[in-house]
Design an enzyme around this catalytic site. Structure first.
Site, PDB file in Angstrom:
ATOM      1  N   ASP A   1     -35.320 -15.496  46.126  1.00 21.78           N
ATOM      2  CA  ASP A   1     -36.201 -14.477  46.669  1.00 21.78           C
ATOM      3  C   ASP A   1     -36.013 -13.254  45.765  1.00 21.78           C
ATOM      4  O   ASP A   1     -34.959 -13.081  45.168  1.00 21.78           O
ATOM      5  CB  ASP A   1     -35.719 -14.204  48.104  1.00 21.78           C
ATOM      6  CG  ASP A   1     -36.258 -12.921  48.654  1.00 21.78           C
ATOM      7  OD1 ASP A   1     -37.470 -12.811  48.770  1.00 21.78           O
ATOM      8  OD2 ASP A   1     -35.444 -12.031  48.962  1.00 21.78           O
TER       9      ASP A   1
ATOM     10  N   ASP B   1     -32.441 -13.257  51.431  1.00 21.38           N
ATOM     11  CA  ASP B   1     -31.699 -12.236  52.164  1.00 21.38           C
ATOM     12  C   ASP B   1     -32.351 -11.835  53.464  1.00 21.38           C
ATOM     13  O   ASP B   1     -31.764 -11.120  54.254  1.00 21.38           O
ATOM     14  CB  ASP B   1     -31.575 -10.985  51.300  1.00 21.38           C
ATOM     15  CG  ASP B   1     -32.906 -10.278  51.178  1.00 21.38           C
ATOM     16  OD1 ASP B   1     -33.871 -10.931  50.773  1.00 21.38           O
ATOM     17  OD2 ASP B   1     -32.984  -9.089  51.526  1.00 21.38           O
TER      18      ASP B   1
ATOM     19  N   ASP C   1     -37.064 -15.259  54.868  1.00 24.09           N
ATOM     20  CA  ASP C   1     -36.624 -16.363  54.023  1.00 24.09           C
ATOM     21  C   ASP C   1     -36.051 -17.512  54.842  1.00 24.09           C
ATOM     22  O   ASP C   1     -35.778 -18.582  54.286  1.00 24.09           O
ATOM     23  CB  ASP C   1     -35.547 -15.884  53.039  1.00 24.09           C
ATOM     24  CG  ASP C   1     -36.050 -14.779  52.140  1.00 24.09           C
ATOM     25  OD1 ASP C   1     -37.208 -14.886  51.690  1.00 24.09           O
ATOM     26  OD2 ASP C   1     -35.307 -13.820  51.889  1.00 24.09           O
TER      27      ASP C   1
HETATM   28  P1  ADP Z   1     -39.517 -10.806  48.785  1.00 24.82           P
HETATM   29  O1  ADP Z   1     -40.042 -12.157  49.065  1.00 24.82           O
HETATM   30  O2  ADP Z   1     -39.594 -10.464  47.329  1.00 24.82           O
HETATM   31  O3  ADP Z   1     -38.166 -10.552  49.354  1.00 24.82           O
HETATM   32  P2  ADP Z   1     -40.974  -9.837  50.998  1.00 24.82           P
HETATM   33  O4  ADP Z   1     -41.738 -11.095  51.219  1.00 24.82           O
HETATM   34  O5  ADP Z   1     -39.824  -9.578  51.869  1.00 24.82           O
HETATM   35  O6  ADP Z   1     -40.501  -9.796  49.478  1.00 24.82           O
HETATM   36  O7  ADP Z   1     -41.940  -8.617  51.064  1.00 24.82           O
HETATM   37  C1  ADP Z   1     -43.140  -8.637  50.323  1.00 24.82           C
HETATM   38  C2  ADP Z   1     -43.867  -7.345  50.400  1.00 24.82           C
HETATM   39  O8  ADP Z   1     -44.297  -7.112  51.731  1.00 24.82           O
HETATM   40  C3  ADP Z   1     -43.030  -6.156  50.069  1.00 24.82           C
HETATM   41  O9  ADP Z   1     -43.047  -5.898  48.692  1.00 24.82           O
HETATM   42  C4  ADP Z   1     -43.701  -5.045  50.852  1.00 24.82           C
HETATM   43  O10 ADP Z   1     -44.779  -4.527  50.098  1.00 24.82           O
HETATM   44  C5  ADP Z   1     -44.307  -5.736  52.033  1.00 24.82           C
HETATM   45  N1  ADP Z   1     -43.587  -5.543  53.300  1.00 24.82           N
HETATM   46  C6  ADP Z   1     -43.031  -6.501  54.055  1.00 24.82           C
HETATM   47  N2  ADP Z   1     -42.483  -5.997  55.174  1.00 24.82           N
HETATM   48  C7  ADP Z   1     -42.688  -4.680  55.118  1.00 24.82           C
HETATM   49  C8  ADP Z   1     -42.348  -3.590  55.977  1.00 24.82           C
HETATM   50  N3  ADP Z   1     -41.664  -3.766  57.103  1.00 24.82           N
HETATM   51  N4  ADP Z   1     -42.694  -2.361  55.585  1.00 24.82           N
HETATM   52  C9  ADP Z   1     -43.357  -2.178  54.449  1.00 24.82           C
HETATM   53  N5  ADP Z   1     -43.698  -3.150  53.606  1.00 24.82           N
HETATM   54  C10 ADP Z   1     -43.387  -4.386  53.931  1.00 24.82           C
HETATM   55 MG    MG Z   2     -36.297 -10.488  50.464  1.00 26.45          MG
END
Ligand code: ADP
Ligand code: MG
Length: 764
Positions: free
Chosen positions: A308, A507, A511
């Site tokens: 991730d 994390d 996920d």
């Molecule tokens: P990754 O898979 O790289 O860990 P995530 O899937 O957790 O990323 O998140 C993807 C995107 O969703 C983030 O870059 C953000 O723009 C948006 N996002 C997700 N949850 C939130 C939240 N609670 N507040 C603001 N943005 C969020």
């Molecule tokens: Mg993440």
């Protein structure tokens, strides 16, 4: 002391005294009496073997101890009483050896359980009362006395706490937690008593999760161990056949007995579990918790690794770098509304937004009707307005995306910055830009993982494609999958069919499905442990990605040692059976030899306890020294920025002003940057060289210092050579070339140094 241990000791004592006593009586000329002593002293072992077989049969597993039963019983029947007594002693000592090896192999894991806190001291009004752990509620104020373990996760509320987290992370040095910072359950108070506010009930705490993991590891039996059992079963008929054949061909039952005595599946039944449990224990010591031998074996066969991005490859400490209000709203109001809503989210990005708002002193409102879509965003009502915060794809689904957001997306060329969109009352109202830097150890960890045999590295992220690809290219991953929702991540992992196994490192809550789908799910750091340890097969308690590479290496070595012990041990056994079948190895000598093989095999399996990480046990850079070096680099950052900014400005300011601009920069470089690099060469590098070892390991890095000095000197000379009216176009081009060159070298050089220092700061 449990029953098993008592019987083991008794059996050993009886069979040893019997054997020695019998020999003494025999020497004094009483062979009949000696025979009786040997029979009587080996009878308890025989009984224990029978009970053991009965138990395995009741559990519907076939008894492997059959060979032991036949050899000891056979010896008695054939009047080989001394041989019988020797076999008895060998079996008894084998039992204690088995116990010893198991215990030794598990020691580190058990030590972890031993530290489990049982009660907590809670403030009830003015009194402090001792309460059982399950009575702790979030919000309770607790006292942690010196030497006590932190009972549940919480926040330090009085003075600074000094915590020994070594049981959790393997980091030997205590850490300081100031008032307001988190304290993890299981850490030990290494200094003065302090107060804390519980944030979780004890059953939901990090440590409770760890205890559950360790207990699962204790219960589970590795597939290899099960496989070994099955092979051992094949071995029984084989040795019986050989024994029978030897008996028939030689016409002497003692020949058959000789074969049985050396036929022992012990390497199979003991070596494998011992090596694998030792590997688990080793990992636990390094702050990597693995749910069981099965997971360890899968880890050793890792072929495809999924990561991730946010919080795993990056540090998860995102910083807000810009606020882009769309049209009407003020920037601070945009941030305030977004942060108010994001207070409810555990996402790293959400936490960064909230702390950015707090730093700016904004008063946040309490949101209502909140709904979160993990890995996408949050919606809810703040101050009677409908607010949505999240990724572009999430927000644009709920709100009208106007020209503004399209333009914004096109304009955005921050390297690897993440954009979060904010919609208010159905229209996109602006965006927030956040940078979340790649962890210092990520590039090294990925290299180590590849070295340990990982074939393919894939980055999975919910972030946008261009951001994801920038970061992916910087890290050199094999594939980047962007815009992934939790279900997409899961599908990506299911679609992968490597010949080895798949590993997913993540994390966040989003996920969890992917962690569960992979052969091995790895939850990252404190946040991961809390959010996804249920779905994960292993947890990295230390927030360092290089520990995964270390665990992989330990897993591979343990597995190799297990296989090696089996092949070596069984090979020796089979050879000995051959000698026995042809009459070259009498039963008595065979019994002694057989024991020697068992001991050798188990000791070899225990070698898995001594697999070391790349830097483990070597001198490390003291954390304070590392922090000092890092701070120094941070303080020089503005000068690095200034080099690039000067290059940009020189093209737009009037030629007359160039000299002054350049002089300013030169002064900064000569006064701060050059002395810093000189200092590195004179003081820091010698220390670093000692830690790395070898002949002049920092030569190439030192070369960069010379290049930096050279470029700065050129810049200085050009500055002083400038005439009143400024540079002509050729001269300006030359100055710009040098500025850009210096900028690139400085950035790279700083990044390289940071990476080297960080890898050396890995605790020994
Ligand atoms: P990754 O898979 O790289 O860990 P995530 O899937 O957790 O990323 O998140 C993807 C995107 O969703 C983030 O870059 C953000 O723009 C948006 N996002 C997700 N949850 C939130 C939240 N609670 N507040 C603001 N943005 C969020
Ligand atoms: Mg993440």
């Amino acid at each position: 002391m449990n029953l098993r241990r008592v019987t083991t000791v008794l059996l050993l004592a009886v069979s040893a005294t019997g054997l020695i006593g019998g020999i003494a009586v025999r020497i004094s000329g009483e062979p009949t009496w000696a025979g009786w002593i040997w029979v009587i002293s080996s009878a308890p072992v025989l009984l224990a073997v029978v009970v053991g077989i009965g138990r395995t049969v009741l559990r519907r597993e076939a008894g492997i101890d059959l060979i032991a039963l036949l050899s000891i019983g056979g010896a008695m029947a054939l009047g080989e009483y001394l041989t019988g007594a020797v076999i008895g002693l060998m079996l008894a000592s084998g039992r204690s050896l088995e116990d010893f090896a198991e215990e030794r192999a598990r020691r580190e894991m058990s030590a972890l359980l031993g530290r489990a806190p049982r009660t907590a001291n809670r403030y009830d009004g003015v009194e402090i009362v001792q309460v059982p752990l399950h009575n702790i509620r979030p919000g309770d104020r607790l006292l942690v006395r010196a030497g006590e373990a932190v009972p549940t996760d919480g926040v330090v509320s009085s003075t600074t706490a000094v915590l020994d987290e070594s049981a959790l992370t393997g980091e030997p040095l205590p850490v300081r937690r100031n008032s307001g910072e988190g304290a993890r359950s299981g850490a030990v108070n290494a200094a003065m008593p302090f107060d804390m506010i519980a944030t979780t009930a004890a059953a939901d705490s990090t440590f409770a999760g760890i205890v559950r993991l360790v207990e699962a590891a204790h219960r589970s039996k590795a597939p290899a161990a099960r496989l070994a059992d099955r092979y051992a079963l094949l071995f029984v008929p084989l040795s019986l056949t050989v024994a029978a054949a030897a008996w028939i061909v030689a016409g002497d039952p003692v020949r058959g007995l000789a074969v049985l005595v050396v036929a022992t599946p012990c390497p199979l039944i003991l070596a494998v579990p011992v090596a694998i449990v030792a590997g688990l224990s080793r990992c636990a010591k390094r702050g990597v918790l693995i749910k069981g031998g099965g997971v360890l074996e899968k880890l050793a066969q890792a072929q495809t690794l999924f990561f991730d991005k946010t919080g795993t490859l990056t540090g998860g400490r995102a910083r807000l770098v810009a606020i882009e209000p769309g049209t009407t709203l003020a920037a601070t109001e945009l941030l305030r509304l977004a942060a108010s809503l994001d207070q409810v989210s555990q996402h790293v990005i959400a936490q960064a937004i909230v702390s950015a708002a707090r730093e700016r002193g904004l008063t946040l409102s309490l949101p209502s009707n909140v709904e979160e879509q993990p890995g996408a965003g949050v919606t809810g009502i703040v101050d009677d307005r409908r607010v949505a915060v999240g990724s572009y794809s999430f927000v644009s689904l709920i709100a009208n995306s106007d020209d503004w957001s399209q333009q914004f997306l096109r304009r955005m060329d921050y390297d690897g910055a993440t954009s979060v969109f904010v919609a208010i009352d159905g229209a996109v109202a602006g965006a927030l830009l956040l940078v979340d830097e790649i962890r210092l150890e990520t590039p090294r960890a990925l290299r180590l993982l590849r070295k340990a045999g990982v074939k393919r590295i894939v980055m999975l992220t919910g972030d946008r494609r261009d951001v994801a690809e920038t970061i992916g290219a910087m890290l050199g991953v094999d594939q980047v999958l962007a815009d992934q929702r939790p279900q997409d991540k899961l599908a990506a992992i299911k679609a992968e069919h490597p010949s080895g196994s798949t590993i997913m490192v993540g994390d966040g809550v989003n996920d969890a499905p992917a962690l569960a789908a992979a052969d091995v799910g790895v939850a990252m750091g404190e946040r991961g442990a809390a959010a996804s340890s249920e779905a994960a097969g292993m947890v990295l308690l230390v927030d360092r990605l290089d520990r995964l590479a270390e665990a992989l290496r330990i897993a591979c070595r343990s597995r190799a040692i297990a296989i090696e012990s089996v092949i070596g041990g069984m090979g020796l056994s089979v050879v000995a059976m051959g000698f026995a079948a042809f009459g070259y190895l009498p039963p008595l000598a065979g019994a002694v030899l057989q024991e020697a093989i068992d001991v050798a095999v188990i000791l070899n399996a225990l070698r898995a306890l001594h697999v070391h990480g790349p830097r483990e046990g070597r001198p490390a850079l003291a954390p304070a020294a590392f922090d000092a070096l890092k701070t120094e680099h941070q303080e020089l950052r503005p000068i690095l920025e200034r080099v690039r900014a000067t290059a940009d400005r020189l093209t737009i300011i009037p030629a007359k002003e160039v000299a002054a601009e350049l002089a300013d920069l030169n002064e900064l470089l000569q006064k701060h940057l050059i002395p810093h690099e000189d200092q590195d060469d004179a003081k820091v590098y010698p220390v670093v060289e000692q830690l790395i070892g070898g002949d002049d390991p920092m030569a190439a890095m030192s070369r960069a210092h010379r290049e930096i000095r050279h470029l700065s000197r050129l810049l200085q000379r050009m500055g002083s050579d400038l005439r009143q009216e400024g540079p002509d176009s050729k001269m300006l081009a030359e100055i710009l070339r040098i500025l850009h060159g210096l900028d690139a070298i400085l950035r790279l050089h700083f990044a390289q140094e940071d990476e080297i220092y960080h890898s050396l700061a890995e605790a020994a």
